[in-house]
Scaffold this motif. Structure first.
Motif, PDB file in Angstrom:
ATOM      1  N   UNK A 146      -4.945 -51.799 -39.772  1.00  0.00           N
ATOM      2  CA  UNK A 146      -3.620 -51.644 -40.366  1.00  0.00           C
ATOM      3  C   UNK A 146      -2.571 -51.917 -39.309  1.00  0.00           C
ATOM      4  N   UNK A 147      -1.380 -52.247 -39.750  1.00  0.00           N
ATOM      5  CA  UNK A 147      -0.260 -52.395 -38.834  1.00  0.00           C
ATOM      6  C   UNK A 147      -0.036 -51.053 -38.142  1.00  0.00           C
ATOM      7  N   UNK A 148       0.070 -51.062 -36.824  1.00  0.00           N
ATOM      8  CA  UNK A 148       0.210 -49.820 -36.067  1.00  0.00           C
ATOM      9  C   UNK A 148       1.451 -49.030 -36.477  1.00  0.00           C
ATOM     10  N   UNK A 149       2.452 -49.707 -37.099  1.00  0.00           N
ATOM     11  CA  UNK A 149       3.679 -49.013 -37.505  1.00  0.00           C
ATOM     12  C   UNK A 149       3.603 -48.461 -38.930  1.00  0.00           C
ATOM     13  N   UNK A 150       2.485 -48.693 -39.623  1.00  0.00           N
ATOM     14  CA  UNK A 150       2.324 -48.226 -41.001  1.00  0.00           C
ATOM     15  C   UNK A 150       1.841 -46.769 -40.978  1.00  0.00           C
ATOM     16  N   UNK A 151       2.766 -45.837 -40.817  1.00  0.00           N
ATOM     17  CA  UNK A 151       2.410 -44.432 -40.644  1.00  0.00           C
ATOM     18  C   UNK A 151       1.678 -43.830 -41.845  1.00  0.00           C
ATOM     19  N   UNK A 152       2.073 -44.116 -43.095  1.00  0.00           N
ATOM     20  CA  UNK A 152       1.321 -43.549 -44.223  1.00  0.00           C
ATOM     21  C   UNK A 152      -0.152 -43.939 -44.208  1.00  0.00           C
ATOM     22  N   UNK A 153      -0.441 -45.207 -43.901  1.00  0.00           N
ATOM     23  CA  UNK A 153      -1.824 -45.661 -43.861  1.00  0.00           C
ATOM     24  C   UNK A 153      -2.575 -45.008 -42.705  1.00  0.00           C
ATOM     25  N   UNK A 154      -1.949 -44.968 -41.534  1.00  0.00           N
ATOM     26  CA  UNK A 154      -2.593 -44.357 -40.366  1.00  0.00           C
ATOM     27  C   UNK A 154      -2.882 -42.883 -40.624  1.00  0.00           C
ATOM     28  N   UNK A 155      -1.916 -42.170 -41.202  1.00  0.00           N
ATOM     29  CA  UNK A 155      -2.099 -40.743 -41.466  1.00  0.00           C
ATOM     30  C   UNK A 155      -3.214 -40.492 -42.482  1.00  0.00           C
ATOM     31  N   UNK A 156      -3.291 -41.337 -43.526  1.00  0.00           N
ATOM     32  CA  UNK A 156      -4.336 -41.156 -44.541  1.00  0.00           C
ATOM     33  C   UNK A 156      -5.719 -41.203 -43.902  1.00  0.00           C
ATOM     34  N   UNK A 157      -5.942 -42.221 -43.076  1.00  0.00           N
ATOM     35  CA  UNK A 157      -7.281 -42.408 -42.524  1.00  0.00           C
ATOM     36  C   UNK A 157      -7.581 -41.458 -41.360  1.00  0.00           C
ATOM     37  N   UNK A 158      -6.606 -41.198 -40.498  1.00  0.00           N
ATOM     38  CA  UNK A 158      -6.896 -40.362 -39.329  1.00  0.00           C
ATOM     39  C   UNK A 158      -6.822 -38.870 -39.631  1.00  0.00           C
ATOM     40  N   UNK A 159      -5.958 -38.460 -40.560  1.00  0.00           N
ATOM     41  CA  UNK A 159      -5.776 -37.041 -40.824  1.00  0.00           C
ATOM     42  C   UNK A 159      -6.574 -36.537 -42.028  1.00  0.00           C
ATOM     43  N   UNK A 160      -6.833 -37.400 -43.005  1.00  0.00           N
ATOM     44  CA  UNK A 160      -7.497 -36.950 -44.226  1.00  0.00           C
ATOM     45  C   UNK A 160      -8.908 -37.520 -44.407  1.00  0.00           C
ATOM     46  N   UNK A 161      -9.169 -38.677 -43.812  1.00  0.00           N
ATOM     47  CA  UNK A 161     -10.462 -39.326 -44.041  1.00  0.00           C
ATOM     48  C   UNK A 161     -11.399 -39.259 -42.845  1.00  0.00           C
ATOM     49  N   UNK A 162     -10.952 -38.685 -41.741  1.00  0.00           N
ATOM     50  CA  UNK A 162     -11.836 -38.493 -40.602  1.00  0.00           C
ATOM     51  C   UNK A 162     -12.022 -39.694 -39.692  1.00  0.00           C
ATOM     52  N   UNK A 163     -11.115 -40.664 -39.740  1.00  0.00           N
ATOM     53  CA  UNK A 163     -11.197 -41.823 -38.853  1.00  0.00           C
ATOM     54  C   UNK A 163     -10.492 -41.526 -37.534  1.00  0.00           C
ATOM     55  N   UNK A 164     -10.901 -42.198 -36.488  1.00  0.00           N
ATOM     56  CA  UNK A 164     -10.249 -42.055 -35.184  1.00  0.00           C
ATOM     57  C   UNK A 164      -9.745 -43.415 -34.719  1.00  0.00           C
TER      58      UNK A 164
END
Length: 413
Positions: free
Chosen positions: A155-173
């Protein structure tokens, strides 16, 4: 695959995409997700009537849709409100040393089965209802059922909603931060160094050289032969110094590798132009006029070599450069010549831009021409799904340090 989940007064069905009945609804959701606030640009992707086109060339793929089913007074309404795409392949995740008697240690690739999530969309009117999370979880179930050890997203590093979904809710790092380098295709041809000879390789020769050079590089696909033989692959090209004997008479990959020249570079070109079109929306008439003016001037006075912008406010295609690599003190100079060749090939194919993606540590980043206004930093996030596939030499891939380079798979760009 049909899974129903109760969401208040409605039921959300997660099921497989049906190309006969779902295409129009999916395209409507795609368009609704491209709406940006007034005054901001948005990038529109036209998938040319094939919503599965971005994963279709992968060894295994799946597209799921989220369908909202509402029942009231015996009347039932159904609406597709989200979708997700995923694919699976086997790639290199590290290397091990193979020790043979009386021979120096030889690096060998360590493979893992890797899944990739892309094209996650949820209609703006149905967000914050955990539909995106449900789609991701259901796709991960399919990954596990098919033996994937890791799943990753880009994802685009500036796309905060996408980053938050995967790192905070889906367990991605957070895993890697490659750079997407984009260059407009001018109306004039680029000059190529006359001291460089460029040869188009056969699929056989390209495969032999790639397996020899990149087999222990991160993300190198084990089925590289399928990539090179795909109709979207426009060819693999090798750049050699003009005075190199192989530049005068190509003798095949085995002979080349057994006695390679001091410097050489290699590159392949993928034709995204036949898969999807891009279009930048939200520009003023003034900016559209400026772009058109630069193009007209470049076409009228090509000898001036004026930098011109493609008609990015109309649908345009792109060529993707992948498999860039090589050796020797003149490697970067030869790679730059290959870029010029690829630019001219894209001009012939009436593409708007050429693009590639490289590691943030790759020296190619400093020599491959690109426009900063069109380029950006990507963010790759990864999650471990299982521990039963790789042979254990790498350990946990998530904790590994990035290499100087990685192999870009054009089927997932």
């Amino acid at each position: 695959m049909v899974v129903a989940e109760n969401d208040g007064h409605a039921v959300v069905l997660i099921r497989e995409f049906n190309p006969k009945t779902d295409r129009v609804s999916v395209e409507q959701v795609e368009r609704s997700c491209e709406v940006c606030p007034t005054g901001e640009y948005s990038l529109h992707a036209d998938l040319l009537g094939d919503p599965v086109c971005r994963v279709r060339n992968s060894p295994a793929y799946l597209m799921l849709v989220a369908e909202m089913v509402v029942t009231a007074d015996r009347d039932e309404t159904r609406e597709i409100v989200g979708m997700i795409r995923g694919c699976i392949k086997t790639v290199t995740c590290g290397r091990k040393l193979c020790r043979k008697t009386n021979c120096p240690p030889e690096p060998r690739p360590v493979f893992t089965k890797l899944a990739y999530i892309l094209g996650l969309r949820v209609s703006p009117s149905h967000r914050r209802k955990k539909i995106g999370l449900k789609l991701v979880c259901r796709m991960e179930d399919w990954f596990r059922d098919n033996g994937a050890e890791y799943s990753y997203i880009a994802t685009d590093a500036t796309n905060k909603p996408s980053v938050n979904l995967f790192t905070e809710k889906c367990g991605y790092s957070k895993f890697r931060n490659p750079s997407v380098l984009v260059h407009p295709v001018f109306a004039h041809r680029l000059h190529i160094n006359q001291q460089v000879t460029i040869i188009k390789l056969s699929c056989y020769d390209a495969e032999i050289i790639y397996r020899h050079t990149f087999s222990t590089t991160e993300f190198f696909p084990r089925d590289i032969d399928s990539v090179l033989k795909n109709n979207l692959n426009l060819g693999t090209f090798i750049a050699l110094p003009k005075d190199c004997p192989y530049a005068m008479s190509w003798v095949g990959s085995e002979r080349f590798l057994s006695d390679s020249p001091d410097s050489w570079a290699i590159m392949s070109v993928w034709n995204c132009n036949d898969v999807f079109k891009l279009e930048v929306k939200g520009a003023s008439w003034l900016k559209k006029g400026f772009v058109k003016t630069t193009r007209v001037l470049d076409q009228v006075f090509p000898f001036l070599n004026l930098p011109s912008l493609p008609q990015i406010f109309n649908p345009f295609g792109l060529h993707l450069l992948y498999g860039l690599g090589g050796e020797g003190p003149s490697y970067l100079k030869l790679a730059k010549a290959l870029f010029g060749y690829a630019h001219n090939l894209a001009k012939k194919g009436k593409c708007g831009v050429v693009a590639t993606e490289v590691s943030s540590q790759d020296p190619l980043k400093s020599v491959i021409p690109h426009w900063k206004v069109l380029s950006f930093t990507d963010l790759w996030c990864i999650k471990r799904l299982d521990e039963d596939y790789s042979d254990g030499y790498v350990g946990d891939w998530r904790k590994s340090q990035p290499g100087v380079s990685f192999f870009l798979d054009p089927r997932e760009f």
